[in-house]
Design an enzyme around this catalytic site. Structure first.
Site, PDB file in Angstrom:
ATOM      1  N   LYS A 208       0.839  -1.203   0.000  1.00  0.00           N
ATOM      2  CA  LYS A 208       0.000   0.000   0.000  1.00  0.00           C
ATOM      3  C   LYS A 208       0.875   1.254   0.000  1.00  0.00           C
ATOM      4  O   LYS A 208       0.704   2.157  -0.795  1.00  0.00           O
ATOM      5  CB  LYS A 208      -0.940  -0.004   1.202  1.00  0.00           C
ATOM      6  CG  LYS A 208      -1.811   1.245   1.307  1.00  0.00           C
ATOM      7  CD  LYS A 208      -2.756   1.219   2.494  1.00  0.00           C
ATOM      8  CE  LYS A 208      -3.524   2.529   2.580  1.00  0.00           C
ATOM      9  NZ  LYS A 208      -4.472   2.590   3.711  1.00  0.00           N
ATOM     10  N   GLU A 214      10.390  -4.870   4.501  1.00  0.00           N
ATOM     11  CA  GLU A 214      10.424  -6.276   4.075  1.00  0.00           C
ATOM     12  C   GLU A 214      10.139  -6.401   2.577  1.00  0.00           C
ATOM     13  O   GLU A 214      10.854  -7.081   1.846  1.00  0.00           O
ATOM     14  CB  GLU A 214       9.384  -7.085   4.853  1.00  0.00           C
ATOM     15  CG  GLU A 214       9.657  -7.236   6.343  1.00  0.00           C
ATOM     16  CD  GLU A 214       9.051  -6.134   7.175  1.00  0.00           C
ATOM     17  OE1 GLU A 214       8.860  -6.356   8.391  1.00  0.00           O
ATOM     18  OE2 GLU A 214       8.778  -5.041   6.637  1.00  0.00           O
ATOM     19  N   GLY A 280      -4.896  -1.640   4.753  1.00  0.00           N
ATOM     20  CA  GLY A 280      -4.134  -2.792   4.270  1.00  0.00           C
ATOM     21  C   GLY A 280      -4.828  -4.105   4.586  1.00  0.00           C
ATOM     22  O   GLY A 280      -4.981  -4.980   3.745  1.00  0.00           O
ATOM     23  N   ARG A 281      -5.303  -4.233   5.801  1.00  0.00           N
ATOM     24  CA  ARG A 281      -5.926  -5.485   6.238  1.00  0.00           C
ATOM     25  C   ARG A 281      -7.335  -5.631   5.685  1.00  0.00           C
ATOM     26  O   ARG A 281      -8.011  -6.616   5.959  1.00  0.00           O
ATOM     27  CB  ARG A 281      -5.913  -5.573   7.761  1.00  0.00           C
ATOM     28  CG  ARG A 281      -6.505  -4.377   8.456  1.00  0.00           C
ATOM     29  CD  ARG A 281      -6.250  -4.404   9.956  1.00  0.00           C
ATOM     30  NE  ARG A 281      -6.761  -3.213  10.589  1.00  0.00           N
ATOM     31  CZ  ARG A 281      -6.086  -2.072  10.699  1.00  0.00           C
ATOM     32  NH1 ARG A 281      -4.850  -1.966  10.200  1.00  0.00           N
ATOM     33  NH2 ARG A 281      -6.632  -1.013  11.301  1.00  0.00           N
ATOM     34  N   GLU A 366      -5.162  -6.060  14.587  1.00  0.00           N
ATOM     35  CA  GLU A 366      -4.579  -4.773  14.184  1.00  0.00           C
ATOM     36  C   GLU A 366      -5.669  -3.698  14.165  1.00  0.00           C
ATOM     37  O   GLU A 366      -5.397  -2.511  14.266  1.00  0.00           O
ATOM     38  CB  GLU A 366      -3.904  -4.873  12.809  1.00  0.00           C
ATOM     39  CG  GLU A 366      -2.886  -3.769  12.549  1.00  0.00           C
ATOM     40  CD  GLU A 366      -2.149  -3.937  11.232  1.00  0.00           C
ATOM     41  OE1 GLU A 366      -0.968  -4.325  11.256  1.00  0.00           O
ATOM     42  OE2 GLU A 366      -2.777  -3.707  10.175  1.00  0.00           O
ATOM     43  N   HIS A 397      -7.001 -32.551  18.001  1.00  0.00           N
ATOM     44  CA  HIS A 397      -5.907 -33.376  18.525  1.00  0.00           C
ATOM     45  C   HIS A 397      -4.753 -32.513  19.011  1.00  0.00           C
ATOM     46  O   HIS A 397      -3.640 -32.989  19.180  1.00  0.00           O
ATOM     47  CB  HIS A 397      -5.450 -34.343  17.430  1.00  0.00           C
ATOM     48  CG  HIS A 397      -6.584 -35.150  16.880  1.00  0.00           C
ATOM     49  ND1 HIS A 397      -7.001 -36.340  17.437  1.00  0.00           N
ATOM     50  CD2 HIS A 397      -7.449 -34.889  15.863  1.00  0.00           C
ATOM     51  CE1 HIS A 397      -8.049 -36.805  16.767  1.00  0.00           C
ATOM     52  NE2 HIS A 397      -8.348 -35.940  15.825  1.00  0.00           N
ATOM     53  N   LYS A 521       9.242  -0.607  14.303  1.00  0.00           N
ATOM     54  CA  LYS A 521       9.907  -0.346  13.011  1.00  0.00           C
ATOM     55  C   LYS A 521      10.985   0.723  13.187  1.00  0.00           C
ATOM     56  O   LYS A 521      12.102   0.592  12.678  1.00  0.00           O
ATOM     57  CB  LYS A 521       8.870   0.137  11.986  1.00  0.00           C
ATOM     58  CG  LYS A 521       7.842  -0.896  11.553  1.00  0.00           C
ATOM     59  CD  LYS A 521       6.884  -0.291  10.526  1.00  0.00           C
ATOM     60  CE  LYS A 521       5.727  -1.205  10.170  1.00  0.00           C
ATOM     61  NZ  LYS A 521       4.769  -0.581   9.216  1.00  0.00           N
TER      62      LYS A 521
END
Ligand code: F6P
Length: 557
Positions: A208, A214, A280-281, A366, A397, A521
């Protein structure tokens, strides 16, 4: 925009406090007393069949929760969102992910711009590009058709695309594969490109902001991998022109910052935009979903969007008492505020949804992991439960022991579809029936438990009777759909987007900013020189960080 209403000061909250004080969870009793309970507490939204009857509520509690929504203004805030009001207060932005899936024959003008027309302009570009790649019209620099699309992105620019790609694997065009590179751990790009052929690989750099460390690092590494590979095979020569020609055929981008895309060296013609009013999410149904669109095709992607829209219309037009996302959001507020539920499990009984819980972690946590309301004042109640989960029956399990017999209230959403993508038979046995028997059994076991008498009646030794008792009254919501189609995946995502919205409004928080991610960050940038050996930078760190970095230096081979 109006200030948040403090939910804890409302008459509805006082009523809920009273009701909670008097409420003795007894789902066995509730079902025995009311044979219509299942029907009365079941709702539908588009193709989603949602059974709320195994929740720790009765009519009075549900009515008070509905009143709470009205008293804090959930419907008004929803309408403001749909109208493009700047409800993302701290970033002074509209929140219009619903526009991403609004049909082209509708329009929504915000600040003089028809955002729906803009959405469809970009969608048409994404569709045309996807058709080119799928048909083989779009070829690599050596003329070979693309076989692998690698999405490079993180957070909302990764979790949505990978979740949906995995969920809709049966719809992926044969001969096309998507990979997803997100982590700056060099292992991620190394492993995901190791066995690929540069001549048939296309990278989508999705970000975005186009500033994310990264993603830009991985994009540069991918570009080096591409050029090194093409040059090593003699497919392209040295020099910038050859590099540019190769990048133009093997790199496209998705971002709101097309100027930064160009500065990175990707031709804006090969870039797909979106807007700051898309979080973004909340962006998988924007051009951030291009990798998915290439994989499943524009027609299926349009169905995916239509699924979102169907649930949007339900959320927008349905009164609170029948409004599924609102009710599920209000139930979460009930458990967080009155049962100290610190977490919420999402348990998809669909292997293709194996990344759904991870996707929801960013969406919900977030959005609502905040201690300050949108007017800057402190929150007045617990917020932001931890979302987690794994597909059924695997979870059975692993961690169901705790869900069944642990000391904490963990509301669970069980999600499944009736029709399997792979209707396998084990001899005469329909394996889907075996699978779903577990789905049905688990919510019954959590609701109704097993008493000491029932345990004894099985001949259990007295000493271990207590260990084998199941208290029951463990809240679950069951969500079913006919099949895991593109539309249903869109519907499920919209459902949780609007659940998240509802909780955020009740808590008075801005669910659309994420300032909490910044400090880490910032510090990472300050620490980087120290990690690289800069003694001056190291000296500025706290003693623990200094020691950890020294350990790293001593042990880095
Ligand atoms: O750091 C958190 C975050 O900003 C998320 O909100 C976002 O989805 C992710 O990073 C990636 O951001 P971008 O798409 O701008 O690269």
């Amino acid at each position: 925009m109006s200030d948040p209403v403090d939910a804890t000061t409302t008459p509805a909250w006082a009523r809920l406090t009273e009701l909670r004080a008097a409420y003795e969870p007894d789902l066995r009793g509730a079902f025995a007393a009311d044979p219509d309970r299942a029907a009365r507490f079941t709702r539908t939204a588009a193709d989603l069949y949602v059974d709320l009857s195994k929740n720790l509520v009765d009519d009075a509690i549900l009515a008070a929760l509905v009143e709470l929504a009205d008293q804090v203004g959930v419907p008004q805030r929803r309408d403001a969102m749909f109208a493009g009001k700047r409800i993302n207060v701290t970033e002074n932005r509209s929140v219009l992910h619903v526009a991403l899936r609004t049909p082209s024959d509708e329009s929504l003008v915000v600040d003089g711009t028809d955002v729906v027309a803009d959405v469809h302009r970009v969608l048409d570009k994404v569709y045309a590009f996807s058709d080119k790649v799928r048909s083989g019209d779009w070829v690599g620099v050596t003329g070979k058709r693309i076989e692998t699309v690698v999405n490079i992105g993180i957070g909302g620019s990764d979790l949505g695309p990978v979740m949906v790609y995995e969920a809709l694997k049966p719809y992926v065009q044969e001969g096309l594969t998507c990979r997803f590179v997100s982590n700056i751990d060099p292992t991620d790009v190394a492993v995901n490109t190791a066995d690929l052929d540069p001549e048939t690989t296309l990278f989508i750099v999705a970000s975005k902001t186009f500033t994310t460390l990264e993603t830009l690092t991985n994009a540069r590494l991918a570009r080096s991998w591409l050029l090194d590979g093409l040059r090593a095979s003699g497919a392209v020569g040295e020099g910038d022109d050859n590099a540019r020609a190769a990048v133009a055929k093997h790199f496209v981008a998705v971002s709101t910052a097309l100027d930064k895309v160009e500065a990175f060296g990707i031709d804006p013609k090969n870039a797909f935009g979106f807007w700051d009013w898309v979080g973004g999410r909340y962006s998988v149904d924007s051009a951030i979903g291009t990798s998915v669109c290439v994989a499943i095709g524009p027609e299926n992607f349009a169905d995916f969007l239509a699924g979102f829209h169907a649930v949007d219309v339900h959320f927008r037009d349905t009164p609170t008492a029948k409004n599924v996302p609102m009710l599920m959001g209000l139930l979460n507020v009930w458990y967080d505020g009155f049962f100290d539920a610190a977490s919420h499990a999402v348990l998809p009984y669909a292997q293709y949804l194996h990344r759904f819980a991870a996707y929801l972690q960013q969406l919900t946590m977030e959005s609502n992991g905040k201690g300050v309301r949108w007017d800057g004042t402190p929150v007045t109640t617990a917020t932001g439960e931890v979302f987690w989960g794994e597909p059924g029956t695997n979870g059975q399990h692993a961690f169901y022991q705790l869900i069944h017999q642990g000391t904490r209230v963990i509301p669970c959403d069980f999600i499944t579809v009736a029709t399997p993508a792979h209707p396998l038979l084990d001899g005469e046995t329909d394996v889907q029936e075996l699978f779903l028997a577990n789905f049905f059994a688990q919510t019954a076991a959590l609701a109704f438990g097993k008493t000491a008498e029932e345990v004894r009646a099985e001949g259990t030794a007295e000493a271990i009777v207590p260990a084998r008792v199941f208290t029951g009254n463990r809240p679950t919501t069951s969500v079913m759909a006919p099949a895991l189609t593109p539309s249903v995946v869109g519907q499920l995502i919209a459902l949780y987007e609007h659940i998240t919205f509802t909780q955020g409004v009740v808590w008075g928080i801005d669910s659309f900013d994420q300032w909490g991610v910044e400090l880490g960050k910032q510090l990472a940038q300050q620490v980087t020189p120290a990690v690289g050996g800069d003694e001056e930078a190291l000296a500025k760190q706290d003693a623990s960080t200094q020691a950890l970095i020294r350990y790293y230096r001593e042990h880095r081979a």
